[in-house]
Design a protein around this motif. Sequence first.
Motif, PDB file in Angstrom:
ATOM      1  N   ARG A 211       0.804  -1.218   0.000  1.00 59.63           N
ATOM      2  CA  ARG A 211       0.000   0.000   0.000  1.00 59.63           C
ATOM      3  C   ARG A 211       0.842   1.275   0.000  1.00 59.63           C
ATOM      4  N   TYR A 212       1.926   1.285   0.777  1.00 59.39           N
ATOM      5  CA  TYR A 212       2.673   2.518   1.010  1.00 59.39           C
ATOM      6  C   TYR A 212       3.908   2.605   0.111  1.00 59.39           C
TER       7      TYR A 212
ATOM      8  N   ALA B 148      11.004   0.193   5.748  1.00 57.33           N
ATOM      9  CA  ALA B 148      10.849   0.494   4.330  1.00 57.33           C
ATOM     10  C   ALA B 148      11.915  -0.262   3.548  1.00 57.33           C
TER      11      ALA B 148
ATOM     12  N   ARG C 100       3.520  -2.410   5.863  1.00 55.40           N
ATOM     13  CA  ARG C 100       2.469  -1.861   6.723  1.00 55.40           C
ATOM     14  C   ARG C 100       2.854  -0.423   7.038  1.00 55.40           C
ATOM     15  N   GLY C 101       1.930   0.304   7.630  1.00 56.93           N
ATOM     16  CA  GLY C 101       2.221   1.692   7.955  1.00 56.93           C
ATOM     17  C   GLY C 101       3.364   1.832   8.935  1.00 56.93           C
TER      18      GLY C 101
ATOM     19  N   TYR D  98      -0.349   6.441   0.044  1.00 54.37           N
ATOM     20  CA  TYR D  98      -0.901   5.437   0.944  1.00 54.37           C
ATOM     21  C   TYR D  98      -2.042   4.670   0.299  1.00 54.37           C
TER      22      TYR D  98
ATOM     23  N   TYR E  44       6.973   5.504  -1.446  1.00 56.03           N
ATOM     24  CA  TYR E  44       7.638   6.763  -1.106  1.00 56.03           C
ATOM     25  C   TYR E  44       8.653   7.122  -2.190  1.00 56.03           C
TER      26      TYR E  44
ATOM     27  N   TYR F 156       4.735  10.873  -0.902  1.00 53.06           N
ATOM     28  CA  TYR F 156       4.447   9.487  -0.609  1.00 53.06           C
ATOM     29  C   TYR F 156       2.998   9.167  -0.930  1.00 53.06           C
TER      30      TYR F 156
ATOM     31  N   ARG G 262       6.574   0.215   1.919  1.00 50.65           N
ATOM     32  CA  ARG G 262       6.402  -0.321   3.263  1.00 50.65           C
ATOM     33  C   ARG G 262       5.251  -1.311   3.215  1.00 50.65           C
TER      34      ARG G 262
END
Lengths: 117, 112
Positions: free
Chosen positions: B30-31, B101, B96-97, B50, B33, B48, B94
Amino acid sequence: GESVGLHLPTLSVQEGDNSIINCAYSNSASDYFIWYKQESGKGPQFIIDIRSNMDKRQGQRVTVLLNKTVKHLSLQIAATQPGDSAVYFCAENGGFSSGGSNYKLTFGKGTLLTVNP
Amino acid sequence: DAGITQSPRHKVTETGTPVTLRCHQTENHRYMYWYRQDPGHGLRLIHYSYGVKDTDKGEVSDGYSVSRSKTEDFLLTLESATSSQTSVYFCAIRIRGVSEAFFGQGTRLTVV
């Protein structure tokens, strides 16, 4: 661990000695911290992490210490080897930003570790 | 490399031209950057994401835009490149949040 001007802080150690790399972070709301190693020409690689509810975490030859009171993080490398020569970065996760669960990861400026044989 | 591919790996472009850098991931995380790395400054966050079509600015977003029309691709665009945008650009994902990374190999961009 924070840089001044254009020059990285440097740490030079003898092979076999222990190394300690320091980092000061700025955000008291940060809840998660990471150490990365970056070799020349490569992207940063994860070494170890620690959450804000801990003050120490150990990995293979590495230990991270977290002091939230003074907002300080350190990375200890035991029996440093020539292959440990690299730039080391600390990173902090700033937690939730306003408006939702958006996770920013902010890096320090790095420390150059040189291991002498 | 956590299935991250950056393209191109090297680019030289002229001042005032548009440039797009691509970050592709194969694992539907999901994440994502974009960072730039410059001597004396470490890694600085540009933008970034999300989720698909969900993006936000980082600390050095001026002069950059991003798009994420599908999960696997995160594009960084310099609308009109300047010499100050000469840098090494890293994409990261990433899982998860709150997790580590994983970084791509980087794109070295030179604006002449």
